[in-house]
Design a protein around this motif. Structure first.
Motif, short mmCIF file in Angstrom:
data_model
loop_
_atom_site.label_atom_id
_atom_site.label_comp_id
_atom_site.label_asym_id
_atom_site.label_seq_id
_atom_site.Cartn_x
_atom_site.Cartn_y
_atom_site.Cartn_z
N LYS A 92 0.85 -1.25 0.16
CA LYS A 92 -0.07 0.11 0.07
C LYS A 92 0.77 1.18 -0.01
O LYS A 92 0.69 2.00 -0.96
N PHE A 93 1.74 1.21 1.12
CA PHE A 93 2.47 2.77 1.15
C PHE A 93 3.54 2.65 -0.10
O PHE A 93 4.02 3.88 -0.36
N GLY A 94 4.11 1.61 -0.53
CA GLY A 94 5.09 1.60 -1.82
C GLY A 94 4.29 2.18 -2.74
O GLY A 94 4.84 2.91 -3.85
N MET A 95 2.89 1.78 -3.12
CA MET A 95 2.19 2.48 -4.29
C MET A 95 2.07 3.76 -3.94
O MET A 95 1.97 4.61 -5.04
N LEU A 96 1.61 4.05 -2.86
CA LEU A 96 1.38 5.71 -2.58
C LEU A 96 2.51 6.37 -2.81
O LEU A 96 2.51 7.44 -3.45
N TRP A 132 -5.56 10.53 3.89
CA TRP A 132 -6.33 10.16 5.19
C TRP A 132 -6.86 8.52 4.82
O TRP A 132 -6.40 7.54 5.31
N GLU A 133 -7.89 8.41 3.96
CA GLU A 133 -8.60 7.30 3.68
C GLU A 133 -7.65 6.38 3.00
O GLU A 133 -7.85 5.24 3.33
N SER A 134 -6.75 6.84 1.92
CA SER A 134 -5.93 5.83 1.27
C SER A 134 -4.95 5.08 2.26
O SER A 134 -4.82 3.79 2.22
N GLN A 135 -4.58 5.72 3.39
CA GLN A 135 -3.75 5.10 4.37
C GLN A 135 -4.27 4.37 5.38
O GLN A 135 -3.95 3.41 5.67
N ARG A 136 -5.68 4.78 5.68
CA ARG A 136 -6.51 4.21 6.72
C ARG A 136 -7.08 2.94 6.34
O ARG A 136 -7.07 1.85 6.97
N THR A 137 -7.60 3.06 5.25
CA THR A 137 -8.71 1.53 4.64
C THR A 137 -8.49 1.36 3.17
O THR A 137 -8.75 0.06 2.94
N GLY A 143 -4.77 1.61 -5.71
CA GLY A 143 -4.19 0.71 -7.11
C GLY A 143 -4.58 1.56 -8.39
O GLY A 143 -3.96 1.99 -9.30
N ALA A 144 -6.07 2.15 -8.54
CA ALA A 144 -6.30 2.91 -9.51
C ALA A 144 -5.88 4.38 -9.64
O ALA A 144 -5.39 4.69 -10.67
#
Length: 498
Positions: A92-96, A132-137, A143-144
């Motif tokens: 998740k955080f690699g993609m972010l 916030w939301e992408s890190q939280r849940t 991915g999109a």
């Protein structure tokens, strides 16, 4: 002959970091989040549990109307690093991190200044749905949006390189965006239209190399496209969330959908818009004396946003969708801070407003760290604490002590996904999986929330040839880690091999 200076790798890294401090901040930030959240987490929430349930199963498609890119990356990471919360957070955080970096490098390749690119990148932290939301849940939305950022970077590189290689990567970048989530199609269409509308980019897009881009795109999405045609029930599983023609009201449904689009667009970019206005106001005495002509790259960013929003507007009008959630706008509006940075640079004579804009973005990012930790550990969703804080270790210990099982079956991914954290060899099965019943192999643990027989789980049993409902159902009370006075009843039964 003058001496040739040879830089060591360490010198190059330090030089790069000194020239790109904003990028260094972003990379260090997300690296910290990986280890920090892995340390404090007890279990996975709903979206991450779904990923845990699918890790290791490389398929052309999955259930729940979701394209496969995010799950593919998790599966590959899980096969290398093992199935764990660390792997889930790493993906998740690699993609972010790659999302932010792609915006930065894409802007630079298009010719925007380093200051504008840095402010536009760090300004993404002012978008609550991403910061916030992408890190939280969120998972597939990550991915999109990341796929769209890759497509943006590939587009920028192709405009500069104009080679067969960059054309192929452009096609693959577009494929990644669409395989991230289907609403990325609005951004991709906007990117193409914006490019065609500007002569310097149009000449590249209409050149022979675009044939290879189209072929690479088609080849990359064809297997998933064919899978979707063969599994339309899975493809359309969640279309109800759009509330198309809600209540049979043809005009009211569309009017409500357009209103939600407008409202959530403002809310999505509202923080960034407000702080860019404040930065401009504080520097209004130092405004640029003359407005120069918009550069090609600046016009491109503006038109991408305009065409993307117009595409969603038309989509709502045609489909009758009465619901447009703010998280669905991630792939549509993630470039809005970059556009605001462009406007700030054009309207002021110094870079001070841009620096202030970037500093506010960095502050927003830092505020998220303790806020996210408190939310994960202590926040309550209504009357119940976070579902990720249940004592899944106790559930695994109790059920494993009662018998062997290789498959865990439930009506949703929450329980099977989290049980995999304690035994990677477990095969999870839940109702949204395509051909779920055929995946059940005894001995199996059937588990669900609540008392009494779960009808969805019973349906999976029947589909697997288990006709008689089991009589020896047991239950256990699972407490929440930081709320020991609160608990959830979980029922289970272990069916042995025949």
């Amino acid at each position: 002959m003058p001496a040739i200076s040879v830089q060591s790798p360490g010198d190059r890294i330090r030089g790069f970091a000194s020239e790109n401090p904003a990028l260094l901040f972003v990379l260090l930030y997300f690296a910290f989040q990986i280890f920090f959240l892995t340390t404090i987490s007890n279990g996975a929430g709903v979206d991450d549990a779904e990923q845990l349930a699918y890790v290791g199963a490389l398929q052309w498609g999955y259930g729940g109307s979701q394209p496969p890119l995010y799950t593919w990356i998790n599966s590959i990471a899980g096969s290398v690093l093992g199935i764990s919360l660390f792997t889930i957070y790493l993906v998740k955080f690699g993609m972010l991190a790659s999302l932010f970096a792609s915006v930065y490098f894409g802007a630079r390749l298009l010719g925007l200044s380093r200051t504008v690119a840095a402010a536009g990148m760090v300004g993404i932290f002012m978008l609550p749905q991403i910061a916030w939301e992408s890190q939280r849940t969120l998972t597939h939305s990550v991915g999109a949006t990341t796929g769209c950022a890759w497509a943006f970077l590939a587009f920028a590189w192709h405009m500069k390189s104009r080679s067969w290689l960059s054309a192929m990567l452009l096609g693959l970048g577009f494929a990644c965006a669409l395989l991230g989530k289907f609403n990325a199609s609005f951004f991709l269409l906007a990117l193409i239209l914006a490019g065609i509308s500007i002569p310097v980019y149009r000449s590249v897009l209409l050149s022979r190399t675009s044939i290879l881009a189209a072929l690479a795109f088609a080849a990359a999405i064809a297997p998933t496209g064919l899978w979707a045609l063969a599994h339309t029930e899975n493809l359309l599983a969640r279309t109800h969330k759009f509330e198309m023609n809600s209540g049979g009201q043809f005009f009211i449904s569309r009017l409500h959908g357009e209103w939600k689009l407008f409202l959530n667009s403002v809310l999505f970019a509202g923080v960034a818009l407000a702080f860019s206005a404040i930065a401009w106001w504080r520097s209004r005495a130092d405004q640029a004396p003359e407005k120069r002509v918009w550069a090609d790259a600046e016009r491109l960013i503006a038109r991408i946003l305009i065409f993307a929003l117009a595409g969603v507007f038309v989509g709502v009008l045609i489909s009758g969708a009465a619901e447009v959630k703010d998280r669905w706008l991630q792939p549509i509006l993630f470039l809005s801070p970059l556009f605001l940075a462009i406007v700030l640079e054009r309207s002021t004579a110094s870079h001070l407003p841009l620096k202030r804009f970037a500093v506010v973005g960095a502050i927003c990012a830092l505020i998220v760290i303790p806020g996210l930790a408190i939310n994960m550990l202590y926040a309550r969703d209504g009357k119940a604490p976070s579902i990720g804080q249940l004592d899944y270790a106790r559930l695994f210990a109790v059920t494993r002590a009662e018998g062997a099982f290789g498959t865990v079956v439930s009506d949703g991914p929450q329980l099977p996904g989290n049980l995999r954290l304690f035994d990677n060899s477990i095969t999870p099965v839940h109702a949204e999986m395509p051909n779920a019943a055929s995946r059940i192999h005894l001995p199996a643990l059937f588990v669900w929330f609540g008392e009494g027989m779960n009808p969805t789980v019973l349906g999976l049993m029947n589909g697997a040839g288990i006709v008689m409902p089991p009589a020896n159902i047991k239950s256990i009370e699972l407490t929440y880690k930081y709320y020991p006075d609160r608990s959830e009843k979980v029922s289970y039964v272990i069916l042995p091999a025949r």
